[in-house]
Design a protein around this motif. Sequence first.
Motif, mmCIF file in Angstrom:
data_model
loop_
_atom_site.group_PDB
_atom_site.id
_atom_site.type_symbol
_atom_site.label_atom_id
_atom_site.label_comp_id
_atom_site.label_asym_id
_atom_site.label_seq_id
_atom_site.Cartn_x
_atom_site.Cartn_y
_atom_site.Cartn_z
ATOM 1 N N UNK A 146 -5.586 35.504 -0.695
ATOM 2 C CA UNK A 146 -6.197 36.617 0.014
ATOM 3 C C UNK A 146 -7.345 36.190 0.903
ATOM 4 N N UNK A 147 -7.464 36.835 2.045
ATOM 5 C CA UNK A 147 -8.624 36.639 2.917
ATOM 6 C C UNK A 147 -9.259 38.005 3.189
ATOM 7 N N UNK A 148 -10.564 38.142 2.986
ATOM 8 C CA UNK A 148 -11.465 37.070 2.549
ATOM 9 C C UNK A 148 -11.203 36.659 1.102
ATOM 10 N N UNK A 149 -11.299 35.349 0.856
ATOM 11 C CA UNK A 149 -10.992 34.798 -0.456
ATOM 12 C C UNK A 149 -12.224 34.864 -1.352
ATOM 13 N N UNK A 150 -12.064 35.464 -2.513
ATOM 14 C CA UNK A 150 -13.189 35.651 -3.428
ATOM 15 C C UNK A 150 -13.309 34.533 -4.455
ATOM 16 N N UNK A 151 -12.335 33.607 -4.468
ATOM 17 C CA UNK A 151 -12.330 32.592 -5.532
ATOM 18 C C UNK A 151 -12.202 31.182 -4.978
ATOM 19 N N UNK A 208 -4.712 23.129 -0.442
ATOM 20 C CA UNK A 208 -5.749 24.123 -0.678
ATOM 21 C C UNK A 208 -6.777 24.114 0.450
ATOM 22 N N UNK A 209 -7.047 22.914 1.005
ATOM 23 C CA UNK A 209 -8.022 22.809 2.089
ATOM 24 C C UNK A 209 -7.573 23.602 3.316
ATOM 25 N N UNK A 210 -6.263 23.610 3.587
ATOM 26 C CA UNK A 210 -5.754 24.362 4.741
ATOM 27 C C UNK A 210 -5.906 25.862 4.531
ATOM 28 N N UNK A 211 -5.708 26.312 3.291
ATOM 29 C CA UNK A 211 -5.874 27.733 2.996
ATOM 30 C C UNK A 211 -7.339 28.143 3.117
ATOM 31 N N UNK A 212 -8.227 27.294 2.625
ATOM 32 C CA UNK A 212 -9.659 27.578 2.744
ATOM 33 C C UNK A 212 -10.074 27.592 4.210
ATOM 34 N N UNK A 213 -9.451 26.722 5.023
ATOM 35 C CA UNK A 213 -9.752 26.706 6.453
ATOM 36 C C UNK A 213 -9.343 28.026 7.104
ATOM 37 N N UNK A 214 -8.221 28.608 6.672
ATOM 38 C CA UNK A 214 -7.825 29.925 7.182
ATOM 39 C C UNK A 214 -8.859 30.977 6.811
ATOM 40 N N UNK A 215 -9.391 30.870 5.599
ATOM 41 C CA UNK A 215 -10.404 31.824 5.165
ATOM 42 C C UNK A 215 -11.671 31.689 6.008
ATOM 43 N N UNK A 216 -12.025 30.461 6.367
ATOM 44 C CA UNK A 216 -13.199 30.243 7.216
ATOM 45 C C UNK A 216 -12.987 30.841 8.602
ATOM 46 N N UNK A 217 -11.769 30.698 9.128
ATOM 47 C CA UNK A 217 -11.467 31.302 10.427
ATOM 48 C C UNK A 217 -11.630 32.816 10.364
ATOM 49 N N UNK A 218 -11.170 33.400 9.257
ATOM 50 C CA UNK A 218 -11.274 34.851 9.098
ATOM 51 C C UNK A 218 -12.737 35.287 9.060
ATOM 52 N N UNK A 219 -13.561 34.523 8.357
ATOM 53 C CA UNK A 219 -14.960 34.914 8.177
ATOM 54 C C UNK A 219 -15.805 34.656 9.420
ATOM 55 N N UNK A 220 -15.450 33.634 10.210
ATOM 56 C CA UNK A 220 -16.325 33.204 11.300
ATOM 57 C C UNK A 220 -15.897 33.693 12.680
ATOM 58 N N UNK A 221 -14.650 34.172 12.809
ATOM 59 C CA UNK A 221 -14.157 34.551 14.131
ATOM 60 C C UNK A 221 -13.629 35.988 14.110
ATOM 61 N N UNK A 222 -13.582 36.559 15.294
ATOM 62 C CA UNK A 222 -12.975 37.885 15.437
ATOM 63 C C UNK A 222 -11.499 37.779 15.795
ATOM 64 N N UNK A 223 -11.071 36.588 16.221
ATOM 65 C CA UNK A 223 -9.658 36.358 16.516
ATOM 66 C C UNK A 223 -9.344 34.893 16.266
ATOM 67 N N UNK A 224 -8.211 34.634 15.604
ATOM 68 C CA UNK A 224 -7.817 33.254 15.307
ATOM 69 C C UNK A 224 -6.303 33.183 15.192
ATOM 70 N N UNK A 225 -5.733 32.074 15.665
ATOM 71 C CA UNK A 225 -4.302 31.820 15.527
ATOM 72 C C UNK A 225 -4.045 31.024 14.256
ATOM 73 N N UNK A 226 -2.994 31.383 13.546
ATOM 74 C CA UNK A 226 -2.638 30.661 12.326
ATOM 75 C C UNK A 226 -1.151 30.319 12.365
ATOM 76 N N UNK A 227 -0.806 29.236 11.670
ATOM 77 C CA UNK A 227 0.584 28.793 11.596
ATOM 78 C C UNK A 227 1.265 29.550 10.460
#
Length: 443
Positions: A146-151, A208-227
């Motif tokens: 889930x994003x934002x990721x709580x864990x 896991x690092x790639x998933x956390x990177x997606x969470x960072x994109x969600x938290x830091x940007x208003x728009x982001x592309x994901x694979x």
Amino acid sequence: MLQEMPTRIEEGSEWFFLPKKWLQKWEQYCYVDVINMPLDDPSVNVRNVQRRKPGMISFSGLFVPEDDNQIVEQMLKMKWQNHQIKKGMREGVDFILVTRDVLSFLVDKYGSTEKDPLQNYKRMGVQQDDGEVVCELQMRKINVFGVPNKTKFKMQDPWFFYAPKSDTVLELEKKAMRALNYYNYTVRRDKSTVIMKCRLWRTTEKKWEDLVDMDKKFCNYTHANIDAVPVNMTEESKKLKIDDVNFVDDDIFLLETQKNGSFVFSQLDGDEEESKSSIASQMAEMAEQASGNFNMEELNSMDLARLVKPGASSGLTGLQNLGNTCFMNSGLQCMSNTPELTKYFLMGYHLREKNETNPLGMKGRLARAFGELIREMWCGHSGRTAPHDLKRTLGSRISRFSGYGQQDSAELVNYLLDLIHEDLNRVRTKPYVEMSDNNDRPE
């Protein structure tokens, strides 16, 4: 008691697991063949032999042990979805399915080593696409992040839960939100209710690092592309069964909630999606350009390399396992490497020769699905693909191939070739041939 159980599975009916090892001990204790001898046989209890009680019923050997990352369903009516049967367990060998009355009677009389077996160890009768009603034994493993990721600082692997293959995407969405404590509504200070919207994405990222990177994109940007590939964007897609969503057990579902009233993620145009898009356009182009009449000389003289553009996979595309479907992949690879068959589909003959009126075929759907897979394996640019469409199309006609268990590879190839033959049967209208009487004698 067992003889009185219904032999036909009805849609929505409840069926419960009973371990075969315990059943055999119970048969020895009762000294009765429960299949062939009625329980009221007066000779059953008069045999002068020592009997040993079967003990409490144990289900532990049938099911996968719970994992630390497994999200346990708390709703009482859905607790049975927490327990996945082990792969390789066979009905009639490792267990039998019984009704609620039978299991309730046996548990009351002999007890159970597990808690609440009537809630935990059951399955439901579901209707398949071909109309047949079966008891769905194996569920799908759903990895969810889930994003934002709580864990993100507490674990190194995504959460997962089990879901019946007959569930819809909408039901999967609700269960994912409930599992991750992402409630589908929020209450404002003025006590008004706002429905929370979410989106499901299917991603093949495993680290896991790639998933956390997606969470960072969600938290830091208003728009982001994901694979990732969207799953529940439209109302029609939400009505699909989760078994119709193209994913394998290792894929991860990304649950995205809105941030400040809007979504952040957009789909990244990756090579695989671009490859599939170009293949779709090539198939449409072939439908326009394919010769109306099949030409065997043209087929034999055509060099297979001329049908494949530079840089394409040229038949070296791997096939993902969709469960225990290595038997299917091996058969498909053999068919793909049969030059005449592959050239026939790459040259687009099947698009003009499909027979949509033959009752023995599938109105050309299977031939088209196989043609798209061949095109993807030879003209695509991805190193792997999953034959979801072909498997789903074949499984809708041959129910034994609708699941994800091991089957016979040669048998699958025989069925596949036979149905493709009927899909491409050139006899559109079979002529009527009148049978003459024997020696022209009247009846």
